[in-house]
Design an enzyme around this catalytic site. Structure first.
Site: not given
Length: 461
Positions: A331-333, A335, A433
């Site tokens: 998730e986010c970081g 990704f 993502g």
């Protein structure tokens, strides 16, 4: 059976009114006095929640009417409040601000779901009598709101406080529970809000806030307001239904100063589904133990980009795990770490290279708020056709043209995602993502994750 739960929700008129600082001050002051404080944060937030947990000395859970039904919220609140003498909820944005003109998913709606008294923190900068008008308007704006008191923040001096006090006494019957002077935020901030406690010891700052609360706030009256909350009613069902599954897979999760955005319930859901969790780091040279799956949360990889890039053995191993088909959820970081490169301040840093993408840090948010998406391709984490609720808060963006050619699992119905209305890039059994999820809002995610990790363990034997 009666269930008295002393509880308050600390709200503001808008973001930036000081409610986070007041919430931290109260949590630390009460916990320091020996009272067990159960902290909660309304809405999707990792940073404030982590600080509340540190202030209270107890894990903080997020309560969110967008993600969760009334039943889930009441269950989570009830069970996390067990053994506490005070349950303290920090609201978000303005008290009545929600998804629409009806105020859906607002702090006020959450307060009604929990039958919770509200204390309103008001920034009194350049205001006196008008504060009383605002308070009276808030008190009568929505039926069912229990406005138990106000804390007047950023007062300029004794004369200012005297006029504020007399105005409230003259024009409002809502009690003033304290006044705070203007002060500099003792906790450093950066682009996403308060600086992470993972990077330095914030205990002294929290103790300083507790000292301020003891001097300027009526702690006895605030606690009495919390104790005056109505009986909570019958005990709700458990947060995680059914007995915990037997341990059947080892799932690692990177938790260090770079990546640490995890909702407690996400990790607990994995454990309940049969995972043995193993904490890992990308910032040290320690070799990783054998694992069957990997969870990479969000955080601040851009702050530690040079250190992450220098740890080539860990990044090569991370890529080898993805190439081997290990189930990896990022998730986010997380990704960003799985992409080719991370750009910040004119520098480009090599990452793991699982996805042929570059993420570039920007001065302003590139995705902010709730998300809604449709799963458009089957994976070990989600079946095609499922609706996924989540949120995003990222200052980076994909700058590589290759995003259009990558497989993706999500079509964004609300929110920005990674690129071209997409998110959840897929490579073998890796999903990555910008979208964050809360396990209690995505039934089956944890069970499918553990099942995929268990299948890999079985295939390896």
């Amino acid at each position: 059976m009666a269930n008295p739960i002393p509880r308050i929700l600390l709200a503001g008129l808008s973001g930036g009114t000081g409610k986070t600082i007041v919430s931290l001050a109260l949590a630390r002051a009460f916990s320091r006095s020996g009272l067990a404080v159960a902290p909660f944060k309304k809405g999707p937030d990792y940073i404030d929640a982590q600080w509340l947990a540190l202030a209270a000395g107890r894990p903080c859970s997020n309560l969110d009417p967008f993600f969760h039904s009334r039943e889930v919220i009441r269950s989570l609140f009830f069970h996390r409040s067990d053994g506490a003498g005070l349950s303290l909820i920090e609201g978000n944005r303005g008290l009545f601000d929600g998804m629409d003109e009806q105020g859906s998913c607002s702090s006020a709606e959450l307060a009604r779901m929990l039958d919770c008294p509200v204390i309103l923190a008001i920034d009194c900068t350049k205001m006196t009598r008008t504060v009383a008008a605002i308070v009276q308007g808030c008190a009568g704006f929505e039926p069912g709101l229990n406005l138990a008191g106000v804390i007047l923040n950023r007062t300029a001096g004794e004369r200012h406080r005297d006029v504020l006090r007399r105005s409230m006494e003259t024009y409002s019957d809502v009690p003033v529970l304290g006044m705070l002077p203007k002060m500099k935020n003792p906790i450093p901030e950066r682009h996403m809000g308060l600086m992470s406690d993972q990077e330095y010891d914030g205990s002294a700052h929290l103790d300083a806030l507790a000292d301020l609360a003891a001097e300027w706030l009526d702690l006895d009256a605030i606690l009495e307001a919390a104790k005056a909350a109505p009986d909570f009613g019958p005990a709700p069902g458990p947060v995680f239904p059914g007995p915990p599954a037997a341990k059947r897979a080892r799932i690692g999760y990177v938790h260090d100063a770079a990546l640490w955005f995890y909702y407690p319930e996400n990790l607990e859901a994995l454990e309940h589904a049969g995972a043995e969790l193993v904490r890992l780091s990308l910032l040290d040279g320690e070799p990783w133990p054998e694992i069957d799956g990997l969870y990479l949360g969000g955080g601040f990889p851009e702050v530690f980009a040079e250190r992450i890039a220098a740890n080539r053995p860990a990044l090569r191993y991370l890529r080898s795990l993805a190439e081997s088909g290990m189930p990896i959820y990022a998730e986010c970081g997380g990704f960003m770490v799985l992409c080719d490169r991370l750009e910040i301040d004119g520098q480009s840093h090599r990452m793991a290279g699982v996805f042929p993408l570059t993420t570039s840090f920007c001065p302003r948010p590139q995705g902010l708020g709730y998300t809604e998406a449709e799963v458009v391709e089957d994976s070990v984490f989600f079946p095609r056709g499922e609706r996924v609720l989540g949120h995003e808060f990222h200052y980076s963006m994909c700058v590589s043209d290759g995003a259009a050619d990558l497989r993706h699992g999500l079509r964004m119905l609300r929110g920005q995602g990674s690129a071209l209305g997409r998110d959840g890039f897929l490579h073998k059994n890796t999903w990555a993502g910008y979208n964050h999820i809360h396990a209690l809002a995505v039934p089956g995610w944890a069970e499918r994750f553990v099942a995929a990790a268990s299948a890999r363990r079985g295939a390896a034997r």
